[in-house]
Scaffold this motif. Structure first.
Motif, mmCIF file in Angstrom:
data_model
loop_
_atom_site.group_PDB
_atom_site.id
_atom_site.type_symbol
_atom_site.label_atom_id
_atom_site.label_comp_id
_atom_site.label_asym_id
_atom_site.label_seq_id
_atom_site.Cartn_x
_atom_site.Cartn_y
_atom_site.Cartn_z
ATOM 1 N N VAL A 66 1.561 3.663 -8.487
ATOM 2 C CA VAL A 66 2.421 2.623 -7.919
ATOM 3 C C VAL A 66 3.756 3.239 -7.489
ATOM 4 O O VAL A 66 4.237 2.989 -6.373
ATOM 5 C CB VAL A 66 2.645 1.455 -8.912
ATOM 6 C CG1 VAL A 66 3.682 0.469 -8.374
ATOM 7 C CG2 VAL A 66 1.332 0.737 -9.209
ATOM 8 N N ALA A 67 4.342 4.059 -8.353
ATOM 9 C CA ALA A 67 5.622 4.698 -8.013
ATOM 10 C C ALA A 67 5.469 5.585 -6.774
ATOM 11 O O ALA A 67 6.339 5.573 -5.882
ATOM 12 C CB ALA A 67 6.132 5.513 -9.195
ATOM 13 N N GLU A 68 4.383 6.315 -6.691
ATOM 14 C CA GLU A 68 4.159 7.175 -5.527
ATOM 15 C C GLU A 68 3.926 6.354 -4.263
ATOM 16 O O GLU A 68 4.312 6.781 -3.164
ATOM 17 C CB GLU A 68 3.004 8.131 -5.794
ATOM 18 C CG GLU A 68 3.380 9.215 -6.792
ATOM 19 C CD GLU A 68 2.250 10.152 -7.148
ATOM 20 O OE1 GLU A 68 1.097 9.934 -6.720
ATOM 21 O OE2 GLU A 68 2.530 11.128 -7.879
ATOM 22 N N ARG A 69 3.347 5.190 -4.388
ATOM 23 C CA ARG A 69 3.162 4.321 -3.220
ATOM 24 C C ARG A 69 4.522 3.847 -2.711
ATOM 25 O O ARG A 69 4.768 3.810 -1.497
ATOM 26 C CB ARG A 69 2.252 3.130 -3.562
ATOM 27 C CG ARG A 69 1.939 2.253 -2.387
ATOM 28 C CD ARG A 69 1.028 2.957 -1.375
ATOM 29 N NE ARG A 69 1.157 2.325 -0.062
ATOM 30 C CZ ARG A 69 0.847 2.894 1.078
ATOM 31 N NH1 ARG A 69 0.335 4.110 1.102
ATOM 32 N NH2 ARG A 69 1.014 2.266 2.215
ATOM 33 N N VAL A 70 5.428 3.488 -3.625
ATOM 34 C CA VAL A 70 6.783 3.088 -3.225
ATOM 35 C C VAL A 70 7.432 4.224 -2.439
ATOM 36 O O VAL A 70 8.014 4.016 -1.367
ATOM 37 C CB VAL A 70 7.651 2.717 -4.448
ATOM 38 C CG1 VAL A 70 9.098 2.455 -4.034
ATOM 39 C CG2 VAL A 70 7.081 1.516 -5.191
ATOM 40 N N ARG A 71 7.321 5.436 -2.960
ATOM 41 C CA ARG A 71 7.926 6.595 -2.297
ATOM 42 C C ARG A 71 7.270 6.871 -0.950
ATOM 43 O O ARG A 71 7.939 7.230 0.013
ATOM 44 C CB ARG A 71 7.828 7.830 -3.201
ATOM 45 C CG ARG A 71 8.608 7.714 -4.497
ATOM 46 C CD ARG A 71 10.124 7.606 -4.276
ATOM 47 N NE ARG A 71 10.586 8.874 -3.741
ATOM 48 C CZ ARG A 71 11.459 8.988 -2.726
ATOM 49 N NH1 ARG A 71 11.970 7.922 -2.157
ATOM 50 N NH2 ARG A 71 11.820 10.174 -2.298
ATOM 51 N N SER A 72 5.960 6.677 -0.867
ATOM 52 C CA SER A 72 5.258 7.008 0.377
ATOM 53 C C SER A 72 5.608 6.069 1.526
ATOM 54 O O SER A 72 5.419 6.422 2.691
ATOM 55 C CB SER A 72 3.744 7.046 0.151
ATOM 56 O OG SER A 72 3.229 5.760 -0.072
ATOM 57 N N ILE A 73 6.134 4.882 1.207
ATOM 58 C CA ILE A 73 6.571 3.982 2.278
ATOM 59 C C ILE A 73 8.087 4.063 2.491
ATOM 60 O O ILE A 73 8.666 3.242 3.207
ATOM 61 C CB ILE A 73 6.103 2.520 2.055
ATOM 62 C CG1 ILE A 73 6.710 1.903 0.798
ATOM 63 C CG2 ILE A 73 4.584 2.442 2.045
ATOM 64 C CD1 ILE A 73 6.481 0.396 0.676
ATOM 65 N N GLY A 74 8.720 5.075 1.884
ATOM 66 C CA GLY A 74 10.109 5.380 2.200
ATOM 67 C C GLY A 74 11.168 4.763 1.316
ATOM 68 O O GLY A 74 12.337 4.692 1.702
ATOM 69 N N HIS A 75 10.805 4.345 0.120
ATOM 70 C CA HIS A 75 11.778 3.724 -0.781
ATOM 71 C C HIS A 75 11.755 4.414 -2.138
ATOM 72 O O HIS A 75 10.905 5.254 -2.400
ATOM 73 C CB HIS A 75 11.492 2.223 -0.912
ATOM 74 C CG HIS A 75 11.656 1.507 0.386
ATOM 75 N ND1 HIS A 75 12.856 0.998 0.809
ATOM 76 C CD2 HIS A 75 10.761 1.242 1.383
ATOM 77 C CE1 HIS A 75 12.703 0.451 2.003
ATOM 78 N NE2 HIS A 75 11.441 0.589 2.371
ATOM 79 N N TYR A 76 12.699 4.055 -2.988
ATOM 80 C CA TYR A 76 12.782 4.634 -4.317
ATOM 81 C C TYR A 76 12.134 3.717 -5.347
ATOM 82 O O TYR A 76 12.273 2.494 -5.276
ATOM 83 C CB TYR A 76 14.238 4.908 -4.715
ATOM 84 C CG TYR A 76 14.828 6.047 -3.920
ATOM 85 C CD1 TYR A 76 14.551 7.364 -4.264
ATOM 86 C CD2 TYR A 76 15.616 5.796 -2.809
ATOM 87 C CE1 TYR A 76 15.064 8.414 -3.518
ATOM 88 C CE2 TYR A 76 16.141 6.839 -2.062
ATOM 89 C CZ TYR A 76 15.855 8.147 -2.419
ATOM 90 O OH TYR A 76 16.352 9.188 -1.677
#
Length: 156
Positions: A66-76
């Protein structure tokens, strides 16, 4: 660097908010599964101790995804206990006794709550043109539905 993956900034911001709330929920659920693992007592201790370990191990992987998905769409990704507790829909329970049935019942309620939220989150991802997150959440929904089934089976 700006993320340019074909999703409008406003849309990815909405989806990141949904994912960060989910990240908070998954972290709280992880902690509750660890608590059950550490503190379960009773004649079924060994089997339940191992079962709760399998739950928190799967949740640890989900949290990272889930955390990596947040990062992959450009957010923290949120990452502090304070943020988790501010964002989560789950509550903590003070147990009167540490039996497996009580822990399982509480975990089942949380999984079912997450499943309902995930259905809404999938729609939000779709409405915000993020097919990748939509697909990711559908897979997560299926995992949580299977776990909820297993938890229900323990209570029969």
């Amino acid at each position: 660097m700006k993320t340019d993956i074909g999703i409008k900034d406003q849309d990815s911001k909405v989806v990141a908010g949904v994912l960060n709330k989910l990240l908070a929920d998954e972290n709280v659920l992880y902690t509750k599964a660890r608590n059950a693992h550490w503190n379960v007592e009773g004649p079924d201790f060994h089997a339940q101790h191992l079962f709760f370990e399998s739950l928190y191990s799967e949740l640890a992987e989900i949290i990272d995804e889930v955390a990596e998905r947040v990062r992959s769409i450009g957010h923290y990704a949120v990452g502090s206990m304070k943020e988790f507790l501010e964002l989560t829909q789950l509550t903590e329970t003070k147990y009167k006794k540490n039996d497996s049935q009580g822990f399982i019942s509480e975990l089942l309620n949380d999984y079912e709550s997450l499943i309902i939220s995930l259905r809404e989150d999938i729609k939000t991802a779709e409405d915000n043109n993020d097919a990748g997150t939509e697909d990711f959440l559908v897979g997560l929904l299926e995992k949580h539905e299977k776990t909820a089934w297993m938890l229900r089976a323990h209570l029969k």
